[in-house]
Design a protein around this motif. Structure first.
Motif, short mmCIF file in Angstrom:
data_model
loop_
_atom_site.label_atom_id
_atom_site.label_comp_id
_atom_site.label_asym_id
_atom_site.label_seq_id
_atom_site.Cartn_x
_atom_site.Cartn_y
_atom_site.Cartn_z
N VAL A 101 -8.06 6.19 5.16
CA VAL A 101 -6.76 5.52 5.04
C VAL A 101 -6.90 4.05 5.39
N VAL A 102 -7.59 3.73 6.47
CA VAL A 102 -7.77 2.34 6.89
C VAL A 102 -8.56 1.57 5.83
N THR A 103 -9.59 2.18 5.27
CA THR A 103 -10.40 1.54 4.24
C THR A 103 -9.55 1.26 3.00
N LYS A 104 -8.72 2.21 2.59
CA LYS A 104 -7.83 1.99 1.44
C LYS A 104 -6.85 0.89 1.69
N LYS A 105 -6.29 0.82 2.90
CA LYS A 105 -5.32 -0.22 3.23
C LYS A 105 -6.00 -1.59 3.20
N LYS A 106 -7.24 -1.67 3.71
CA LYS A 106 -7.97 -2.94 3.69
C LYS A 106 -8.25 -3.37 2.25
N LYS A 107 -8.63 -2.43 1.38
CA LYS A 107 -8.90 -2.74 -0.01
C LYS A 107 -7.63 -3.22 -0.72
N GLN A 108 -6.50 -2.58 -0.35
CA GLN A 108 -5.22 -2.98 -0.98
C GLN A 108 -4.84 -4.38 -0.55
N LYS A 109 -5.11 -4.76 0.69
CA LYS A 109 -4.80 -6.08 1.18
C LYS A 109 -5.66 -7.13 0.50
N VAL A 110 -6.91 -6.79 0.22
CA VAL A 110 -7.86 -7.72 -0.39
C VAL A 110 -7.44 -8.00 -1.83
N THR A 111 -6.95 -7.01 -2.55
CA THR A 111 -6.61 -7.23 -3.95
C THR A 111 -5.25 -7.80 -4.15
#
Length: 109
Positions: A99-109
Motif C-alpha cells: 500500500v505504501v509503495t502504491k501511494k508513493k508511485k501515485q504521488k510520483v506520477t
C-alpha cells in the motif's frame, strides 16, 4: 474451603495429615493399607491377597518425566499461537509495504 489458601504450604501439609488421621480413625486397620508406591508390588499384593506379578512395578510418575510433560505442555501452550500470529503479522507487513509503495508511485506520477 478457602481457595485463597491453596499456596499455603504449611496449611496444606497440616490438612493432609489431618485428613490421613481421620481416615485412620474411620477405617478399621484390617481394611486400611497405608502404602507408598516406592514399596513396589509386595505390600499391595499381600494386602489384596493376590500373587505378586513377575513384571517390574511401574514407577511412571518420576519427577523428571512429570517435569518433561509439564515443560512440553507449557511450550505447546505458548508457542502454537506464534504459528498463527507471526504469519498474520508478516501478511499485514507485506500489505502495508504494498500500500505504501502504491501511494508513493501515485504521488510520483
Amino acid at each position: 474451603g478457602h481457595p485463597e489458601k491453596f499456596l499455603d504450604r504449611d496449611g496444606l501439609i497440616r490438612g493432609y495429615h489431618l485428613h490421613a488421621q481421620r481416615v485412620r480413625e474411620a477405617i478399621p486397620p484390617e481394611r486400611l493399607l497405608e502404602y507408598s508406591v516406592t514399596e513396589g508390588w509386595e505390600p499391595l499384593c499381600n494386602f489384596l491377597g493376590v500373587p505378586v506379578p513377575d513384571v517390574p512395578f511401574p514407577f511412571v510418575n518420576d519427577r523428571i518425566r512429570i517435569q518433561t510433560v509439564i515443560t512440553l505442555a507449557w511450550l505447546l501452550t505458548w508457542i502454537w499461537p506464534l504459528g498463527i500470529i507471526l504469519p498474520l503479522l508478516l501478511f499485514l507487513w507485506v500489505v502495508k509495504k504494498v500500500v505504501v509503495t502504491k501511494k508513493k508511485k501515485q504521488k510520483v506520477t
